[in-house]
Scaffold this motif. Sequence first.
Motif, PDB file in Angstrom:
ATOM      1  N   ALA A 394       6.633   2.231   0.954  1.00 30.30           N
ATOM      2  CA  ALA A 394       5.501   1.966   0.068  1.00 30.30           C
ATOM      3  C   ALA A 394       4.903   3.257  -0.470  1.00 30.30           C
ATOM      4  O   ALA A 394       4.468   3.317  -1.629  1.00 30.30           O
ATOM      5  CB  ALA A 394       4.439   1.166   0.809  1.00 30.30           C
ATOM      6  N   VAL A 397       7.178   4.370  -3.251  1.00 28.58           N
ATOM      7  CA  VAL A 397       6.966   3.537  -4.433  1.00 28.58           C
ATOM      8  C   VAL A 397       5.690   3.953  -5.157  1.00 28.58           C
ATOM      9  O   VAL A 397       5.647   4.003  -6.396  1.00 28.58           O
ATOM     10  CB  VAL A 397       6.908   2.051  -4.036  1.00 28.58           C
ATOM     11  CG1 VAL A 397       6.456   1.190  -5.207  1.00 28.58           C
ATOM     12  CG2 VAL A 397       8.264   1.585  -3.532  1.00 28.58           C
ATOM     13  N   LEU A 398       4.633   4.268  -4.392  1.00 28.82           N
ATOM     14  CA  LEU A 398       3.375   4.695  -4.998  1.00 28.82           C
ATOM     15  C   LEU A 398       3.561   5.985  -5.789  1.00 28.82           C
ATOM     16  O   LEU A 398       3.036   6.131  -6.905  1.00 28.82           O
ATOM     17  CB  LEU A 398       2.320   4.871  -3.904  1.00 28.82           C
ATOM     18  CG  LEU A 398       0.921   5.313  -4.356  1.00 28.82           C
ATOM     19  CD1 LEU A 398       0.337   4.301  -5.333  1.00 28.82           C
ATOM     20  CD2 LEU A 398       0.005   5.497  -3.159  1.00 28.82           C
ATOM     21  N   ALA A 432       1.519  -1.090  -6.428  1.00 29.98           N
ATOM     22  CA  ALA A 432       1.961  -0.115  -5.417  1.00 29.98           C
ATOM     23  C   ALA A 432       0.799   0.309  -4.525  1.00 29.98           C
ATOM     24  O   ALA A 432       0.973   0.495  -3.317  1.00 29.98           O
ATOM     25  CB  ALA A 432       2.570   1.096  -6.109  1.00 29.98           C
ATOM     26  N   TYR A 436       0.754  -0.357  -0.547  1.00 33.45           N
ATOM     27  CA  TYR A 436       0.637   0.754   0.403  1.00 33.45           C
ATOM     28  C   TYR A 436      -0.492   0.498   1.402  1.00 33.45           C
ATOM     29  O   TYR A 436      -0.337   0.726   2.608  1.00 33.45           O
ATOM     30  CB  TYR A 436       0.390   2.056  -0.353  1.00 33.45           C
ATOM     31  CG  TYR A 436       0.300   3.271   0.553  1.00 33.45           C
ATOM     32  CD1 TYR A 436       1.390   3.693   1.294  1.00 33.45           C
ATOM     33  CD2 TYR A 436      -0.900   3.972   0.674  1.00 33.45           C
ATOM     34  CE1 TYR A 436       1.312   4.796   2.133  1.00 33.45           C
ATOM     35  CE2 TYR A 436      -0.991   5.083   1.514  1.00 33.45           C
ATOM     36  CZ  TYR A 436       0.117   5.479   2.235  1.00 33.45           C
ATOM     37  OH  TYR A 436       0.020   6.566   3.070  1.00 33.45           O
TER      38      TYR A 436
END
Length: 467
Positions: A394, A397-398, A432, A436
């Motif tokens: 995560a 991805v952020l 995202a 997260y």
Amino acid sequence: MNFTYSIKNKINLRKGIFIRFVFLILFFFSSTVFASTDVSEHTGNLPSVEQYTYLNLSDATGLALKNNLTTLLANAKTEEAKGKVFQSASYLLPHVLLDLQQSRVFKENLVEMGFSSFGMIGPYNSFDGRIQLVQQIFDLSAIERFRAEKVNSKIAQLDEELAAKQVRAAVSLAYLNALRAEEDSDAAKADLDLARQLLKLGRHQNVAGLATSIDVARFETREAEAEARSLQATMDLRRSYIELNRVIGLPLTTRLKLTDTMDFVLEHVFSAAEEVGFANKNRTELKISGERIQHDEFKLKEAKSGRLPTVGLMGDYGLGGDSPNGSLRNVGEVGVALKMPIFDGGMIKGEIQEAESNKRQSQLIFNDLGKQVDEDVRLALQSLVISAKQVRAAKKVLALANRELEMSKDLFLAGIGDNIEVIDAQTALARARQQYVAMLFQYNSARVNLYSALGNIETFTLSKKGK
């Protein structure tokens, strides 16, 4: 003369202006003073600025252990069990009683007592004052009952310990939920700020002829959605604070400032077999179950001892006469009593069967609980490992979503890209951020579950903010 007169007129005019100016200043100053006095007199009626309560996880747990109903009831049960220990011990200790009697007999028929040569006597006074002693010399059933109550008292103490662990786990999860709500609220505010920046950018591009009205409309829609989500996140945050206040026993209107954070802290774990062995030694539930087997063993011995004889010593000594001030004589008696059941209608047999069944049930529960502890530890370890990987994913991805948004903004500014790409990147970034935060909460919740499964939830900690 005219020249002198005109000078005097000018001087008088200036004096008048000066005097008026001085009066004006004095009036303004006095008004200000009176106004400030009036405000100061009424500030007591104005609402004071609300104070925040700064709270870390350790302080929250301490408050909950003092105020939570679960721990309070467990403590009361412990005191109740101690009282039962004293009650069972009293059967094994000597009982000393002072007995004073003063009576007035008006008529007494001696014939009914077997003295046929005598008739009626009375009236007369009777006084009897004695100290009585009763002591059980041998009562195996009472001994086993006392042992069982001692074990029951230990079980109550373990129940109190278990209640404290459960409260710690509940507080940890409630605290984490409040931290998650804070992170969600911050993320929603960041999304709203971004939406407003993009809307401003879209309007600027529209004025410059590089964007159409529909582009601006898309940004306006996205801003409205971000504002709605921010309001929802704020409401969820307030709800989480109320729930945390309820768990730890603070007034529900208390405004909190949480000083711990929901950061990613990598846990060092051992093999599943080692962790299960550690849990078998530390889980309070297993200790309680083992003590219940011991308690039922003593209750079974108590039931079997009901067939044995009991021996008791009784005695008293005192003074007897017609009145406390009359002719008193020493009186007393001593005796030994032996009791043994011969036929009780199957009562003892039924008690033995019940005690044996209770012991078997406790043993079955203990065996199943051992399997449950094994399962809890293995599932908690698996959840911890998976959630740690999810946090790392995560986070990646952020970072990529931030990069994608910057690239789409640059293209849109250059007039090359479409604002649909910017909107998609903005939506991906918001998703995202939410993901997260959710993964951080899931990972720390897995930590709480692991500590609970191992039986050492009291060692669970969070990082301090700013570190």
